[in-house]
Scaffold this motif. Structure first.
Motif, PDB file in Angstrom:
ATOM      1  N   TYR A   1      38.135  34.577  49.533  1.00  0.00           N
ATOM      2  CA  TYR A   1      37.556  35.739  48.888  1.00  0.00           C
ATOM      3  C   TYR A   1      37.144  35.339  47.479  1.00  0.00           C
ATOM      4  O   TYR A   1      37.895  34.687  46.765  1.00  0.00           O
ATOM      5  CB  TYR A   1      38.562  36.901  48.828  1.00  0.00           C
ATOM      6  N   THR A   2      35.963  35.710  47.090  1.00  0.00           N
ATOM      7  CA  THR A   2      35.472  35.388  45.756  1.00  0.00           C
ATOM      8  C   THR A   2      35.506  36.638  44.891  1.00  0.00           C
ATOM      9  O   THR A   2      35.015  37.693  45.297  1.00  0.00           O
ATOM     10  CB  THR A   2      34.027  34.862  45.832  1.00  0.00           C
ATOM     11  N   ILE A   3      36.097  36.500  43.726  1.00  0.00           N
ATOM     12  CA  ILE A   3      36.113  37.600  42.758  1.00  0.00           C
ATOM     13  C   ILE A   3      34.916  37.409  41.838  1.00  0.00           C
ATOM     14  O   ILE A   3      34.786  36.363  41.201  1.00  0.00           O
ATOM     15  CB  ILE A   3      37.420  37.594  41.929  1.00  0.00           C
ATOM     16  N   PRO A   4      34.028  38.394  41.772  1.00  0.00           N
ATOM     17  CA  PRO A   4      32.882  38.260  40.852  1.00  0.00           C
ATOM     18  C   PRO A   4      33.358  38.036  39.410  1.00  0.00           C
ATOM     19  O   PRO A   4      34.390  38.582  38.997  1.00  0.00           O
ATOM     20  CB  PRO A   4      32.162  39.603  40.994  1.00  0.00           C
ATOM     21  N   ALA A   5      32.619  37.242  38.680  1.00  0.00           N
ATOM     22  CA  ALA A   5      33.001  36.882  37.310  1.00  0.00           C
ATOM     23  C   ALA A   5      33.249  38.110  36.445  1.00  0.00           C
ATOM     24  O   ALA A   5      34.208  38.154  35.678  1.00  0.00           O
ATOM     25  CB  ALA A   5      31.939  35.988  36.684  1.00  0.00           C
ATOM     26  N   SER A   6      32.387  39.109  36.562  1.00  0.00           N
ATOM     27  CA  SER A   6      32.561  40.295  35.720  1.00  0.00           C
ATOM     28  C   SER A   6      33.867  41.023  36.047  1.00  0.00           C
ATOM     29  O   SER A   6      34.559  41.499  35.151  1.00  0.00           O
ATOM     30  CB  SER A   6      31.371  41.245  35.869  1.00  0.00           C
TER      31      SER A   6
ATOM     32  N   ASP B   1      38.406  43.068  34.537  1.00  0.00           N
ATOM     33  CA  ASP B   1      39.426  43.833  35.245  1.00  0.00           C
ATOM     34  C   ASP B   1      40.736  43.059  35.437  1.00  0.00           C
ATOM     35  O   ASP B   1      41.807  43.530  35.071  1.00  0.00           O
ATOM     36  CB  ASP B   1      38.909  44.285  36.624  1.00  0.00           C
ATOM     37  N   PHE B   2      40.655  41.864  36.023  1.00  0.00           N
ATOM     38  CA  PHE B   2      41.858  41.129  36.382  1.00  0.00           C
ATOM     39  C   PHE B   2      42.556  40.467  35.190  1.00  0.00           C
ATOM     40  O   PHE B   2      43.752  40.606  35.010  1.00  0.00           O
ATOM     41  CB  PHE B   2      41.535  40.065  37.444  1.00  0.00           C
TER      42      PHE B   2
END
Length: 160
Positions: A10-15, A20-21
């Motif tokens: 799963y890829t977390i978008p950079a933004s 958020d994270f």
């Protein structure tokens, strides 16, 4: 207790990661610099490889290599801008030259500091000279900004 390893595809978008994270994980603040794309297939690709190598070295706590790769990136960009804009052009001599001068050119350039640690220790004393992760981080951030600026100058020259 048992140790297990699994792969998550799963890829977390950079933004999402930056806004958020990371704040919820208290990892710290980040400055995000968007580099112009595509750069891998262009003449600037080799310079970008040096920047990626510097980032990788930073992630692996190899501070001296961060300095070395940033310096090579700067030299690479300098040569491309000199060839593209012309050695006597305003873009090369003044705009690029002023941005690049203390970064990786001349006797007291920043990107070479990590490569001259022996001479610095001879000059200031063994216990006085330390090059830290914060030095490498500041140089790396400057390298990213310099890279972005160089590509924008090259785009400007090529669009004329």
């Amino acid at each position: 207790l048992k140790k297990s390893k699994f792969e998550v595809l799963y890829t977390i978008p950079a933004s999402d990661w930056v806004y958020d994270f990371k704040p919820k994980m208290n990892i710290g603040k980040y400055l995000v610099i968007e580099l112009p794309q595509p750069i891998e297939k262009s003449q600037e690709g080799l310079c970008y490889e040096h920047l990626l190598a510097a980032k990788n070295a930073f992630d692996n706590w190899d501070i001296i290599r961060v300095f070395s790769e940033c310096r090579e990136m700067g030299k690479c960009l300098d040569e491309i801008i000199k060839q593209t804009a012309g050695e006597d052009s305003f873009i090369y001599k003044e705009r690029w030259g002023r941005a690049y001068l203390r970064f990786a050119e001349g006797q007291y350039n920043w990107a070479s500091m990590g490569l001259h640690i022996k001479e610095l220790r001879d000059k200031y004393g063994e216990d006085k000279v330390k090059i830290t992760r914060s030095d490498a981080e500041a140089l790396l951030l400057s390298a990213e900004v310099l890279f972005k600026y160089a590509l924008e100058l090259l785009n400007e020259v090529k669009s004329k």
